[in-house]
Design an enzyme around this catalytic site. Structure first.
Site, PDB file in Angstrom:
ATOM      1  N   GLU A 299      18.840  41.716  37.978  1.00 10.17           N
ATOM      2  CA  GLU A 299      19.435  41.262  36.796  1.00 10.17           C
ATOM      3  C   GLU A 299      20.535  40.352  36.889  1.00 10.17           C
ATOM      4  O   GLU A 299      20.656  39.364  36.640  1.00 10.17           O
ATOM      5  CB  GLU A 299      19.857  42.567  36.304  1.00 10.17           C
ATOM      6  CG  GLU A 299      20.555  42.582  34.793  1.00 10.17           C
ATOM      7  CD  GLU A 299      19.830  42.503  33.654  1.00 10.17           C
ATOM      8  OE1 GLU A 299      19.831  42.146  32.479  1.00 10.17           O
ATOM      9  OE2 GLU A 299      18.486  43.126  34.000  1.00 10.17           O
ATOM     10  N   ASP A 303      20.686  36.196  35.885  1.00  9.99           N
ATOM     11  CA  ASP A 303      21.598  35.793  34.894  1.00  9.99           C
ATOM     12  C   ASP A 303      22.303  34.578  35.091  1.00  9.99           C
ATOM     13  O   ASP A 303      22.438  33.576  34.483  1.00  9.99           O
ATOM     14  CB  ASP A 303      22.799  36.848  34.545  1.00  9.99           C
ATOM     15  CG  ASP A 303      22.275  38.131  33.543  1.00  9.99           C
ATOM     16  OD1 ASP A 303      20.906  37.777  33.173  1.00  9.99           O
ATOM     17  OD2 ASP A 303      23.094  38.763  33.180  1.00  9.99           O
ATOM     18  N   SER A 503      16.156  39.795  29.171  1.00 13.89           N
ATOM     19  CA  SER A 503      17.110  39.680  30.038  1.00 13.89           C
ATOM     20  C   SER A 503      17.168  37.952  30.467  1.00 13.89           C
ATOM     21  O   SER A 503      18.075  37.568  31.035  1.00 13.89           O
ATOM     22  CB  SER A 503      16.886  40.468  31.387  1.00 13.89           C
ATOM     23  OG  SER A 503      17.643  41.489  31.235  1.00 13.89           O
TER      24      SER A 503
END
Ligand code: NAG
Ligand code: NAG
Ligand code: NAG
Ligand code: NAG
Length: 594
Positions: A299, A303, A503
């Site tokens: 994650e 990002d 995400s």
């Protein structure tokens, strides 16, 4: 439970159906009555009696903590002038207002919202009477964080009982029982953080796994795929080589609450592999908070890598509250930091969410007000819309309903949904990614800026789910979308394919907004700030070239006989699946520079 908006392993539909048909577990007794509150003397008030206490899967209770053990509590003090602050936000965020872009400084926000001197002194007196001295304020004065022994915390917050919970290497202290406060404090405190909500769960997963193990995935996905890289995104959203930051004061950030780290070496490797077609930076400039030394998380890597590929050559910060203190709520910690930092990046991309119904009203309202504060300062906050489509909440003995996600459902953030390529080998038209989170809040009423767009959807959509499944008067989301399927990510020096989820879409939009800010700042214009009023005005005005409208596909919802797994469907113009659609950079830039 809190989660990252990254795709989770999917259960086979039959198993899911069975799970949905099972009755939900009984509520703890305290939720049925205020007996706990009534038993305490003097008159007491329970700010968060509606906060469900659920021990998330995998956490094990280790019993009560020793009385001397220190905990960190966050007191959210009652603010003043919240209505006036909202009015400020309406003016500074509406392009047709003479005050558009006249944002407040943190000091100006403080002078509006800081608690009254009566509130400050009442809370101080209360804490002092219990011997609590180790407290820190934020610069807006409306949060107070104190370190207190468990025994003191239990006297301060009657009803609360502190237990330790462990999962793998992690350990938190929480109270399974609700707390009360003296009735006198009811007008001074919104809620106390650090007692009930568990830290976000890590659900990192590459889509490769889900595709192989889910019949749904196998049916819908080709075995091979082009894969989404920065070059694919930049081509699809029409960014040229020259579309990179050039203004030294531009900035962007992403926030992690998942005990997740990124590695500068992964970012460098990613840019080496995928950054050949645009000017870029290969280092994060500032890490706020604690970066552990463990392996990088999917994650966190996703990002940073995609924020810095779209917001190319723009100074980037990472907020990383990984495990700073065991008993804190990392998301709340981030909000506290925003209120205590005068110079912040202009854009924040956050891929994090909870079910709206898993949070107390006091908490939801207060977190929403924190977004109002950020909006007043000209900060754009983007949240992932979630990876469960419309979601599903099984109501015992009743009909199912969709399940909105928060902060995606806050009217003061910009919420980003997900899309896939219509043809997996062609960088072209996009359709709904069926996981794309979307729907209607049950807590926050529909804000003015979206009323026309949402009413248009509700009155023209050919396939609306039954009205009992959602609340058509609430804040509707998402606001826009981007590709959310089959990304390449470098994590622990290894390029990984098939990373999917909203995400992924959120930092893509975040980087694009940061680029537009860069161009605005260069021209001496203020940054965009809270984007939604401008976005809805732009698209509602018939100027539909700034975003590619996504008009095909439906997202997931309850697997029951009534809706059969289908939530809302994309339509022309705004819809609660992909919002207004995905960015066409040159046109969006042109419109937002005007
Ligand atoms: C806010 O910042 C000030 C000054 O940097 C610091 O002294 C204070 O401890 C901070 N407050 C919190 C709650 O961290
Ligand atoms: C953007 O790209 C699409 C196809 O990807 C193209 O049709 C369009 O002309 C491009 N430029 C603008 C300014 O929209
Ligand atoms: C990158 O940004 C810096 C300012 O932060 C600027 O001086 C430089 O020219 C930019 N590089 C490119 C290739 O645009
Ligand atoms: C629907 O949403 C509104 C806020 O927009 C709220 O006041 C109302 O209670 C909600 N209804 C249900 C059934 O949740």
């Amino acid at each position: 439970m809190a989660r990252a908006e990254l795709r989770c392993p999917r259960l086979p539909p039959l198993l899911l159906l069975l799970l949905l048909l099972l009755p939900p577990p009984p509520l703890p007794a305290f939720l049925h009555s205020s007996a706990a509150a009534a038993a305490v003397d003097p008159p007491a008030w329970a700010p968060e009696l509606d906060q469900p206490f659920q021990i998330p899967e995998g956490w094990i209770s280790r019993g009560r903590v020793a009385p001397a053990e220190r905990l960190s509590l966050t007191f959210a003090l009652r603010q003043r002038n919240v209505g006036r602050l909202r009015e400020v936000v309406r003016r500074v965020s509406s392009p047709d207002s003479p005050d558009y872009g006249h944002f407040l400084s943190l000091a100006e926000v403080r002078s509006l919202v800081s608690p009254s001197s009566l509130t400050l002194s009442s809370v101080d007196k209360w804490l002092e009477a219990h011997g609590v001295r180790a407290c820190q304020r934020v610069s807006t004065m409306d949060f107070l964080q104190c370190s207190v022994p468990a025994s003191t915390a239990e006297r301060l917050l009657p009803g609360a009982q502190f237990h330790r919970y462990v999962k793998d290497a992690r350990s938190v202290v929480r109270s399974p029982l609700p707390y009360v406060l003296d009735q006198e404090l009811a007008e001074h405190v919104d809620f106390v953080g650090g007692l009930h909500r568990f830290p976000a769960e890590r659900k990192e997963l590459s889509r490769a796994w889900a595709v192989e193990n889910s019949p749904l995935g196998r049916d819908r996905r080709p075995a091979f795929h082009l894969g989404v890289t920065p070059a694919v995104l930049r081509q699809r959203y029409n960014l040229t080589y020259a579309d990179a930051g050039t203004f030294s004061h531009s900035s962007q950030a992403c926030a992690q609450f998942l005990e997740q780290y990124f590695h500068q070496a992964d970012l460098a490797e990613f840019m080496h592999l995928f950054g050949g077609t645009f000017p870029h930076r290969s280092r994060v400039d500032q890490v706020v908070g604690h970066q552990g030394s463990g392996p990088a998380g999917l994650e966190a890597s996703l990002d940073v890598e995609y924020l810095m590929s779209m917001g190319a050559n723009i100074s980037t910060w990472v907020f990383s509250n990984a495990g700073r203190h065991e008993s804190q709520e990392p998301f709340l910690e981030w909000l506290v930091l925003l209120s205590n930092t005068s110079m912040l990046p202009w854009v924040h991309s956050v891929s994090y969410g909870d079910d709206e119904d898993s949070l107390s009203r006091a908490y939801l309202e207060r977190v929403n007000t924190e977004f109002v504060k950020a909006a007043a300062r000209g900060i754009s906050i983007l949240f992932a819309s979630g990876d469960s489509g419309a979601g599903c909440r099984a109501v015992s003995g009743g009909e199912h309903t969709f399940r909105p996600s928060f902060p995606a459902s806050s009217p003061f953030v910009t919420t980003v949904g997900g899309t896939s390529f219509q043809q997996p080998f062609l960088v072209g038209a996009e359709v709904t990614d069926y996981i794309s989170g979307g729907g209607f809040s049950n807590v926050f009423p529909m804000p003015d800026y979206q009323v026309t767009a949402v009413k248009h959807f509700l009155s023209t959509s050919p396939r609306l789910p039954p009205a009992s499944y959602y609340n058509g008067t609430g804040r509707a989301y998402p606001d826009l979308a981007a590709l959310s399927d089959n990304y390449w990510v470098v994590v622990n020096r290894i390029p990984m394919p098939w990373v999917s989820g909203t995400s992924a879409a959120t930092p893509v939009v975040g980087g694009i907004i940061a680029l537009i800010n860069d161009r605005r700042l260069q021209r001496g214009l203020p940054p965009l700030g809270f984007l939604n009023p401008a976005l809805y005005q732009l698209q509602g005005g018939g100027n539909n070239t700034a975003l590619y409208d996504v008009t095909h596909g439906c997202h997931l919802s309850c697997l029951d006989a009534v809706v059969q797994g289908q939530g809302f469907c994309a339509t022309p113009a705004w819809d609660p699946v992909t919002g207004w659609g995905t960015p066409n950079f040159p046109e969006l830039l042109r419109a937002l520079l005007a």
